[in-house]
Design a protein around this motif. Structure first.
Motif, PDB file in Angstrom:
ATOM      1  N   SER A 140      -9.305 -24.867 -56.755  1.00 20.66           N
ATOM      2  CA  SER A 140      -7.846 -24.953 -56.872  1.00 20.66           C
ATOM      3  C   SER A 140      -7.205 -25.165 -55.504  1.00 20.66           C
ATOM      4  O   SER A 140      -7.668 -24.638 -54.493  1.00 20.66           O
ATOM      5  N   ALA A 141      -6.110 -25.927 -55.497  1.00 20.01           N
ATOM      6  CA  ALA A 141      -5.350 -26.136 -54.257  1.00 20.01           C
ATOM      7  C   ALA A 141      -4.269 -25.072 -54.087  1.00 20.01           C
ATOM      8  O   ALA A 141      -3.571 -25.050 -53.076  1.00 20.01           O
ATOM      9  N   ILE A 142      -4.133 -24.180 -55.070  1.00 18.14           N
ATOM     10  CA  ILE A 142      -3.070 -23.166 -55.016  1.00 18.14           C
ATOM     11  C   ILE A 142      -3.558 -21.957 -54.207  1.00 18.14           C
ATOM     12  O   ILE A 142      -4.654 -21.440 -54.463  1.00 18.14           O
ATOM     13  N   THR A 143      -2.753 -21.541 -53.259  1.00 16.94           N
ATOM     14  CA  THR A 143      -3.130 -20.428 -52.387  1.00 16.94           C
ATOM     15  C   THR A 143      -3.370 -19.162 -53.217  1.00 16.94           C
ATOM     16  O   THR A 143      -2.576 -18.829 -54.095  1.00 16.94           O
ATOM     17  N   GLY A 144      -4.480 -18.501 -52.920  1.00 15.29           N
ATOM     18  CA  GLY A 144      -4.776 -17.220 -53.562  1.00 15.29           C
ATOM     19  C   GLY A 144      -5.575 -17.332 -54.846  1.00 15.29           C
ATOM     20  O   GLY A 144      -6.015 -16.310 -55.385  1.00 15.29           O
ATOM     21  N   ALA A 145      -5.782 -18.552 -55.329  1.00 11.86           N
ATOM     22  CA  ALA A 145      -6.497 -18.700 -56.611  1.00 11.86           C
ATOM     23  C   ALA A 145      -7.955 -18.268 -56.483  1.00 11.86           C
ATOM     24  O   ALA A 145      -8.498 -17.610 -57.381  1.00 11.86           O
ATOM     25  N   SER A 146      -8.594 -18.606 -55.358  1.00 11.46           N
ATOM     26  CA  SER A 146     -10.028 -18.298 -55.236  1.00 11.46           C
ATOM     27  C   SER A 146     -10.276 -16.788 -55.182  1.00 11.46           C
ATOM     28  O   SER A 146     -11.336 -16.314 -55.584  1.00 11.46           O
ATOM     29  N   GLU A 147      -9.280 -16.025 -54.695  1.00 11.36           N
ATOM     30  CA  GLU A 147      -9.460 -14.555 -54.638  1.00 11.36           C
ATOM     31  C   GLU A 147      -9.527 -13.942 -56.037  1.00 11.36           C
ATOM     32  O   GLU A 147     -10.021 -12.828 -56.202  1.00 11.36           O
ATOM     33  N   LEU A 148      -9.014 -14.663 -57.023  1.00  4.99           N
ATOM     34  CA  LEU A 148      -9.004 -14.115 -58.381  1.00  4.99           C
ATOM     35  C   LEU A 148     -10.300 -14.419 -59.143  1.00  4.99           C
ATOM     36  O   LEU A 148     -10.456 -14.001 -60.287  1.00  4.99           O
ATOM     37  N   LEU A 149     -11.203 -15.156 -58.491  1.00  2.63           N
ATOM     38  CA  LEU A 149     -12.457 -15.504 -59.168  1.00  2.63           C
ATOM     39  C   LEU A 149     -13.494 -14.400 -58.944  1.00  2.63           C
ATOM     40  O   LEU A 149     -13.411 -13.640 -57.970  1.00  2.63           O
ATOM     41  N   THR A 150     -14.474 -14.340 -59.833  1.00  2.15           N
ATOM     42  CA  THR A 150     -15.557 -13.371 -59.656  1.00  2.15           C
ATOM     43  C   THR A 150     -16.543 -13.907 -58.613  1.00  2.15           C
ATOM     44  O   THR A 150     -16.519 -15.105 -58.274  1.00  2.15           O
ATOM     45  N   ASP A 151     -17.438 -13.045 -58.128  1.00  2.00           N
ATOM     46  CA  ASP A 151     -18.443 -13.482 -57.150  1.00  2.00           C
ATOM     47  C   ASP A 151     -19.323 -14.586 -57.738  1.00  2.00           C
ATOM     48  O   ASP A 151     -19.688 -15.540 -57.056  1.00  2.00           O
TER      49      ASP A 151
END
Lengths: 309, 363
Positions: free
Chosen positions: B311-322
């Motif tokens: 995702s290009a949206i800031t903070g989206a990757s932090e919401l993913l699981t490991d």
């Protein structure tokens, strides 16, 4: 309804039209033909006319503020690149072979239903053969993909029987495409051939047998000549269907089975102004296919039928 | 009940019907509480769509598309009276859409949530042209090598794609693989080196085309969509393929024994964005939609899960699981091997590649 018709009689235009309809056969013909003719003109001829027009455009879709320029170069580009010709010839060879194969496979089925099966069972048998065609071409293609893939039903069966540990590559080859196309086209061959065979008087065959004609002679001297019109109709339908096939070769075919219709599809789907080239190639394919079928009909259709048409 | 219909009443009724007809047959896309979007499958998630429709009362009509050419041709056929408000352009193709007059520059005043895009992507060259921004980047894709890890081990090169040992077990999308093959042969797949030298570019394309035609017997299938490459892998029809990161990541996340890598010769990166079409009928709804999409990183995370892209949206990757991050994120050394598709030269080189692709297919 009657009240409406009576009410309409007060209008001069309506009365005039009804009187003309009663008096003039030509007007009656025009009224009856109007809807089908309009249907054909609007839904069949108009798109082709548009395609013919676009094929002479220099480019299409036109960028903003550009005027139309006309050219013949898109027709010329067909001959300029020999690789187009390869796919073109491949399409004609493939369609011819598939037409012949479909006839060979379907003829015995049609003969069985029309001549061997009890009269009361024929409709039921025909329904059985037609039933798979209630499902769309794409879904049937996917069914074949499940059957023929490396981990599909056929290879699983082969492995289970211990015939081969390595899967046979069947999907995305000429084999998978031919199976799929045969399955698709069989109905279009079956119905005209069945119809022609069904009309053959069985007493003719009995008489020939009583006079000592062996089976092969009855087939070549009675059945084939009398079924000729049905065979020609079936072959024409199947050939024209196969030459324009797009979806099934995309799903079941592989890199070595690209047909000309797929090449045209690729030209159209390109982001750019290539519609004129796609249109020109489509018209070349349509023209060549109709010419080929016309020649086939002239050579093989019975003289009686040709005179009638 | 008897109904007496005078001729005058009849004519008045017919006249009223004629006047009302345009309103009755008015197309759905002209209504103010609707938004029409052309997008790839999974790019607008059901969850986001429901939330947006509930919050705004605007109905989102989605037409699924499968490639850039399809959208371009549909827009071309509509001759400026577009039936959509938003399209989904790839970063390296959007110049073509702008040149054809299909897109509207983004009015930054109407898009206050622009700042929620990762700066790396919001300021990228493939968003801008002539001082304007022409779309909202939403998903970042890479193009690399996908292989079955049960039958192949530790591949770090594109060479197995041309190896006879893998005959009948290879698949690729011709247009996308073509620049990779150009790089593999020592040419410049981005065509940056061929600026102002179309003859040199044409020779490089012709040589690559002939090479790919000579290797065509090794190929099991030229595919068109990500679902096809997943399907061929699962059915064990192929063991390696050029792939986009999205379908590859989803396959890995679903537990299929596969590895997605960027080989040492390099891979390509590009972005997908949502772009507003020129004279969009529902332009205010389009901005509402884009603002809502960027507002919450949850939307980005949902898009990642449904597409497999980043995702290009800031903070989206932090919401993913490991596990999700493991399947989606490339290692730093692999990231370095990626080249962003050059937006300036892309239309020029893709024009040549499109023609070569037709020939490879037809050969």
């Amino acid at each position: 309804m009657t009240r409406l018709l009576v009410w309409l009689r007060q209008f001069g235009i309506y009365r005039g039209a009804v009187d003309l309809y009663a008096r003039s056969g030509l007007f009656r013909g025009l009224v009856i033909a109007f809807i089908p003719v309009a249907w054909i003109l609007v839904l069949t001829i108009a798109p082709y006319a548009q395609m013919v027009l676009i094929s002479f455009y220099e480019r299409y879709p036109l960028p903003p503020d550009q005027t139309v320029e006309f050219t013949f170069r898109h027709y010329g580009s067909f001959a300029e690149r020999p690789l187009y010709l390869t796919a073109f010839i491949r399409s004609f060879v493939f369609a011819s072979l598939m037409t012949a194969l479909t006839l060979i496979v379907v003829f015995p089925v049609a003969y069985f239903i029309s001549k061997v099966a009890p009269r009361g069972q024929r409709t039921r048998l025909l329904l059985l053969v037609i039933a798979p065609f209630w499902i769309s071409e794409v879904i049937r293609s996917f069914a074949w993909m499940i059957m023929l893939s490396n981990s599909g039903a056929v290879n699983s069966l082969i492995a289970w029987l211990g015939l081969s540990a390595e899967p046979f590559e069947m999907l995305y080859t000429n084999l998978s495409l031919s199976i799929g196309v045969l399955y698709l086209t069989s109905l279009y061959m079956l119905l005209p051939v069945y119809s022609a065979l069904e009309k053959i008087d069985s007493q003719l065959l009995d008489a020939a047998a009583n006079l000592g004609a062996p089976a092969w002679k009855r087939f070549t001297r009675i059945i084939l000549p009398l079924a000729r019109d049905g065979i020609v109709s079936g072959c024409t339908l199947v050939f024209l269907l196969v030459i324009g096939l797009y979806a099934m070769p995309q799903l079941l075919g592989g890199p070595g089975t690209t047909l000309f219709a797929a090449t045209i599809g690729q030209i159209f789907s390109k982001a750019g102004d290539s519609w004129p080239q796609g249109s020109a190639f489509s018209l070349i394919l349509i023209g060549a296919a109709l010419g080929y079928v016309g020649l086939f009909t002239v050579l093989f259709q019975s003289r009686r039928r040709r005179r009638a048409s | 009940m008897k109904i007496h219909l005078s001729r005058r009443a009849m004519l008045a009724g017919a006249g009223a019907s004629l006047i009302a007809a345009p309103a009755i047959i008015r197309p759905g896309h002209a209504q103010s509480k609707e938004l029409n979007v052309w997008a790839y499958s999974g790019y607008i998630t059901d969850d986001f769509r429901s939330r947006f429709e509930k919050d705004t009362g605007i109905k989102v009509n989605i037409r699924l598309v499968t490639d850039q050419g399809e959208q371009f041709n549909l827009l071309g056929a509509e001759k400026g009276k577009f039936s959509t408000d938003i399209v989904c352009c790839a970063g390296h193709r959007f110049y073509q859409f702008i040149d054809a007059g299909f897109l509207e520059p983004i009015d930054m005043k109407k898009l206050p949530n622009w700042g929620k895009i990762e700066p790396e992507y919001s300021d990228a060259v493939w968003v801008q042209r002539g001082g304007d921004r022409w779309g909202v980047p939403v998903l970042i894709a890479s193009m690399g090598l996908l292989y079955n890890s049960e039958t192949m081990k530790d591949i770090d090169s594109w060479a197995p794609m041309f190896d006879d040992a893998n005959s009948g077990r290879i698949a690729y999308q011709i247009q996308d693989f073509f620049p990779i093959a150009m790089d593999y042969l020592g040419f410049d797949g981005s065509a940056v080196a061929y600026k102002g030298s179309p003859d040199v570019a044409q020779r490089a394309v012709n040589t690559t085309r002939d090479f790919l035609i000579s290797k065509k017997p090794l190929v099991r299938r030229f595919y068109d969509s990500g679902a096809e490459v997943q399907q061929m892998m699962v059915n064990k029809d192929i063991r390696l393929a050029q792939s986009w990161s999205g379908p590859a990541s989803k396959l890995i996340l679903e537990g299929f024994p596969a590895v997605y890598t960027i080989p040492k010769e390099g891979g390509w990166a590009f972005a997908y964005g949502f772009n507003i079409v020129r004279n969009a009928a529902n332009i205010d709804n389009a901005y509402l939609f884009l603002n809502a999409l960027l507002a919450d990183p949850r939307n980005g995370a949902e898009m990642v899960r449904s597409t497999g892209y980043i995702s290009a949206i800031t903070g989206a990757s932090e919401l993913l699981t490991d596990k999700e991050r493991g399947a989606l994120m490339l290692k730093p050394e692999q990231r370095q091997r990626l080249t962003w598709v050059d937006v300036e030269t892309a239309p020029f080189i893709f024009d040549l590649i499109d023609k070569a692709a037709e020939e490879i297919r037809a050969a």
